[in-house]
Design a protein around this motif. Structure first.
Motif, short mmCIF file in Angstrom:
data_model
loop_
_atom_site.label_atom_id
_atom_site.label_comp_id
_atom_site.label_asym_id
_atom_site.label_seq_id
_atom_site.Cartn_x
_atom_site.Cartn_y
_atom_site.Cartn_z
N THR A 62 0.83 -1.20 0.00
CA THR A 62 0.00 0.00 0.00
C THR A 62 0.87 1.25 0.00
O THR A 62 2.00 1.25 0.50
CB THR A 62 -0.92 0.05 1.23
N SER A 77 1.90 9.96 1.96
CA SER A 77 1.44 9.12 0.86
C SER A 77 1.38 9.91 -0.44
O SER A 77 1.67 9.37 -1.52
CB SER A 77 0.05 8.56 1.18
N GLY A 132 -5.10 2.36 -3.74
CA GLY A 132 -4.00 2.87 -2.93
C GLY A 132 -2.87 1.88 -2.80
O GLY A 132 -2.27 1.75 -1.73
N VAL A 133 -2.55 1.18 -3.90
CA VAL A 133 -1.57 0.09 -3.86
C VAL A 133 -0.51 0.30 -4.95
O VAL A 133 -0.82 0.75 -6.05
CB VAL A 133 -2.28 -1.27 -4.07
#
Length: 330
Positions: free
Chosen positions: A255, A267, A292-293
């Motif tokens: 992730t 992120s 979200g990977v």
């Protein structure tokens, strides 16, 4: 130049031969060609210089004696064999000083000058860094770091600094451990150079947040370095790409949040940063923003071999088709 106890260092016999060969080639006024030829042949024989004999005969258009050449080569081989035996004996029964003396004697008989060769590697490494050939620079620096003496070019600490930075860029993880992290020469001074130890060890130990902090601390030194400054942005990109690639080697998918935590960034930063590296082809992955990977896209070894075979087969078929247009098979 004076040697030990102010005893003049004798001129290398090859330089004397070069001067005499030049006099013969130019038919210099007042030169006794018979004496010059005798002197050249005498020195070649005295030093068992078979390769030099062949070179001189070609340059001066002398008739080469095959028997003499074989004799010179045999004498040189016998001398080298004796020196090898002395080195082996020193390794088995003598101390470090005796072993070093035996190795130096062997290098001298090979016409080597360790100090000058070592310095040449430093000069070549500087040129390689200046032209962005960091793989060449790393190899040269690793070769000469144990016997570094080119203090007119850089300090020993600077040599270690360049060695670590170029090695991190170009060596794989096992080689980095064996050749740099475990190097006694690197260990002797690395802690005196700010951030360098953390930069090197954190990358190897997969402590990526620590690695990024150390990298940030090193960047000013890279930016102000006369050899690395022109490649400052390139260096920044390559080091980050290497860290991301190393991290992703352990995963098929991970992730964005997990990767961001590992590197101590947001992120959003990882998403944007990775996207740029993926587009450039520097990181083998793709980003699924909906999930979200980050997914790695490295082909496994069997699939890679299959693709390689397909490409080669296509190339052969294409060549056969081209040949069939030229050759009348009827």
């Amino acid at each position: 130049m004076a040697g030990t106890d102010d005893v003049p260092v004798p001129q290398d016999y090859k330089l004397d031969l070069l001067r005499k060969k030049y006099l013969l080639q130019t038919h210099a006024e007042g030169a006794d060609e018979a004496v010059l030829r005798y002197d050249i042949e005498y020195q070649i024989t005295a030093h068992d210089a078979g390769a030099l004999y062949a070179h001189v005969c070609k340059e001066l258009q002398w008739e080469e004696s095959a028997g003499r050449l074989v004799g010179l080569q045999a004498a040189a081989a016998a001398k080298l064999s004796g020196l090898d035996a002395a080195v082996a004996a020193a390794e088995e029964t003598e101390g470090e000083m005796e072993l070093r003396a035996a190795l130096v004697a062997k290098a001298d008989a090979a016409g080597g000058d360790w100090e000058r060769r070592n310095k040449l590697k430093v000069y070549e490494a500087v040129e390689a860094m200046a032209t962005r050939r960091f793989d060449v620079a790393a190899k040269l620096l690793l070769d000469c770091i144990a016997t570094f003496s080119a203090t007119e070019v850089m300090s020993y600490e600077q040599c270690v600094f360049y060695t670590v930075l170029t090695a991190v860029l170009t060596l794989d993880r096992p080689s980095l451990k064996a050749k740099v992290i475990s190097s006694p020469e690197v260990l002797s001074v690395i802690d005196t150079i700010p951030h360098l130890s953390s930069f090197l060890n954190a990358l190897h130990d997969c402590k990526y947040a620590e690695f990024f902090r150390a990298f940030s601390g090193l960047l000013e030194s890279v930016r102000t370095d006369p050899y690395l400054h022109p490649h400052y942005r390139f260096f920044m990109r390559e080091v980050r790409a290497k860290a991301y690639s190393q991290f992703l080697e352990s995963y098929k998918s991970v992730t964005l949040d997990s990767m961001a935590r590992a590197f101590g960034v947001s992120s959003e930063f990882i998403d944007e940063e990775l996207a740029n590296f993926i587009v450039r082809g520097q990181v083998a992955a793709r980003i699924d923003r909906v999930a979200g990977v980050v997914q790695t896209t490295r082909p496994d070894a069997k699939n890679g071999l299959y693709q390689q075979t397909i490409k080669r087969g296509d190339a052969v078929l294409s060549r056969m088709q081209n040949l069939s247009k030229i050759i009348d098979v009827d």
